[in-house]
Design an enzyme around this catalytic site. Structure first.
Site, PDB file in Angstrom:
ATOM      1  N   HIS A  77     -34.562  -1.799  31.065  1.00 35.83           N
ATOM      2  CA  HIS A  77     -34.931  -0.467  31.390  1.00 35.83           C
ATOM      3  C   HIS A  77     -33.106  -0.441  30.199  1.00 35.83           C
ATOM      4  O   HIS A  77     -32.337  -1.168  30.122  1.00 35.83           O
ATOM      5  CB  HIS A  77     -34.754  -0.214  32.620  1.00 35.83           C
ATOM      6  CG  HIS A  77     -35.947  -0.270  33.377  1.00 35.83           C
ATOM      7  ND1 HIS A  77     -36.437   1.096  33.203  1.00 35.83           N
ATOM      8  CD2 HIS A  77     -36.529  -1.070  33.473  1.00 35.83           C
ATOM      9  CE1 HIS A  77     -37.662   0.553  34.375  1.00 35.83           C
ATOM     10  NE2 HIS A  77     -37.908  -0.961  34.323  1.00 35.83           N
ATOM     11  N   GLU A 116     -30.606  -3.272  34.179  1.00 36.01           N
ATOM     12  CA  GLU A 116     -30.397  -1.330  33.220  1.00 36.01           C
ATOM     13  C   GLU A 116     -29.773  -1.465  31.903  1.00 36.01           C
ATOM     14  O   GLU A 116     -28.671  -2.114  32.509  1.00 36.01           O
ATOM     15  CB  GLU A 116     -30.058  -0.705  33.595  1.00 36.01           C
ATOM     16  CG  GLU A 116     -30.946  -0.491  35.174  1.00 36.01           C
ATOM     17  CD  GLU A 116     -31.493   0.992  34.702  1.00 36.01           C
ATOM     18  OE1 GLU A 116     -32.176   1.208  33.364  1.00 36.01           O
ATOM     19  OE2 GLU A 116     -32.970   0.749  35.285  1.00 36.01           O
TER      20      GLU A 116
HETATM   21 ZN    ZN Z   1     -36.424   2.805  32.655  1.00 38.02          ZN
END
Ligand code: ZN
Length: 227
Positions: free
Chosen positions: A115, A192
Site C-alpha cells: 500500500h 505503507e
Molecule cells: Zn491502501
C-alpha cells in the site's frame, strides 16, 4: 555479516510460497456497493475493500500494482512461487477476507500486502503494519510477523528510505483491525510505502527507481526471514 548486505541470489527462495497482495483495485471506485459490503475481518465486520488514496493523477491501486509486478518477478527469479491476490488492476476487490485467506488456503509460507498512505502533506516516510493479537485468529503469527516487519524495516532503511515521522514507532505499527492481516494465517506484513500526499514521497513512489528499491527490499527481507 549484517543482514542488509546479503545479496539476492538465484534460488535463495526456492520452495517458498509467497502471497503478494496489491492493495485495493482499479475499479473499486466504480463499484461502491460491492466494496462497501460488510465482510468478516477477524471476528468483526468491515467493508469489503476501499478505493485507496491518490495524488497528482497517480492512484494508490496503480502504485500497489506496479510494485507488486516488480516484486513478483524478483521473487520468482529467486525460485519462489508467487500468488497474487488479484490478476490485474482493472477489476474490483477481492474483499479483505478473501485477500487474507488467500495465504492460508494456498499453504503459503508468508504474505506481504503493498500500500501507500494518504496523510497530511508534511508527513512522510514508510511504516510497516504487523498483526496484533486477535484471539483465535492471529495468535500464532504475531511473533513471526513482527520479526518479518523488523527485517523489512531494516532493509528499507538500508536502501535509503525513511521511516514514518507521523505514525507508529521506528517504522513499525501493530494493528488488530485489518482483515487482510487477521485472516492471513501465515506471517504477514502490510507495507505503507510512503505518504502519497507528501511531494518528496510521491516523487519516490512513482519513480521506477523507487519502486525497484521497495521491491528489492521486500525480497531481501524474505531472504533474511527464511535464511
Ligand atoms: Zn491502501
Amino acid at each position: 555479516m549484517p543482514a542488509t548486505s546479503t545479496s539476492s541470489a538465484a534460488g535463495s527462495l526456492a520452495g517458498r510460497v509467497i502471497v503478494v497482495d496489491p492493495g485495493h483495485n482499479g475499479a473499486n471506485g466504480s463499484h461502491s456497493s460491492e466494496i462497501n459490503r460488510q465482510v468478516d475481518a477477524g471476528g468483526f465486520k468491515k467493508a469489503c475493500n476501499t478505493t485507496g488514496t491518490s495524488a497528482a493523477g497517480y492512484a494508490e491501486h496503480q502504485f500497489n500494482w506496479d510494485v507488486a509486478t516488480r516484486l513478483a518477478a524478483l521473487l520468482r527469479s529467486r525460485g519462489a512461487t508467487v500468488i497474487l491476490t488479484r490478476p490485474d488492476n482493472n477489476g474490483w476487490g477481492p474483499c479483505v477476507d478473501e485477500r487474507g485467506r488467500t495465504a492460508s488456503t494456498n499453504g503459503a509460507d508468508a504474505m506481504v500486502s503493498i500500500h501507500a498512505d494518504g496523510s497530511s502533506a508534511s508527513n512522510h516516510g514508510f511504516h510497516i503494519i504487523h498483526p496484533a493479537v486477535v484471539a483465535n485468529h492471529t495468535d500464532a503469527i504475531v511473533e513471526p510477523s513482527q520479526r518479518l516487519a523488523g527485517l523489512l524495516r531494516d532493509e528499507l532503511v538500508a536502501s535509503g528510505l525513511s521511516p514514518s515521522n507521523y505514525i507508529g514507532r521506528q517504522g513499525l505499527n501493530q494493528r488488530g483491525d485489518l482483515g487482510t492481516l487477521n485472516l492471513a494465517g501465515v506471517p504477514v506484513v502490510m507495507l505503507e510505502s510512503g505518504n502519497m500526499h507528501n511531494s518528496g514521497d510521491l516523487a519516490m513512489l512513482r519513480s521506477a527507481e523507487g519502486q525497484d528499491r521497495i521491491a528489492e527490499s521486500i525480497v531481501r527481507a524474505f531472504e533474511g526471514y527464511f535464511a
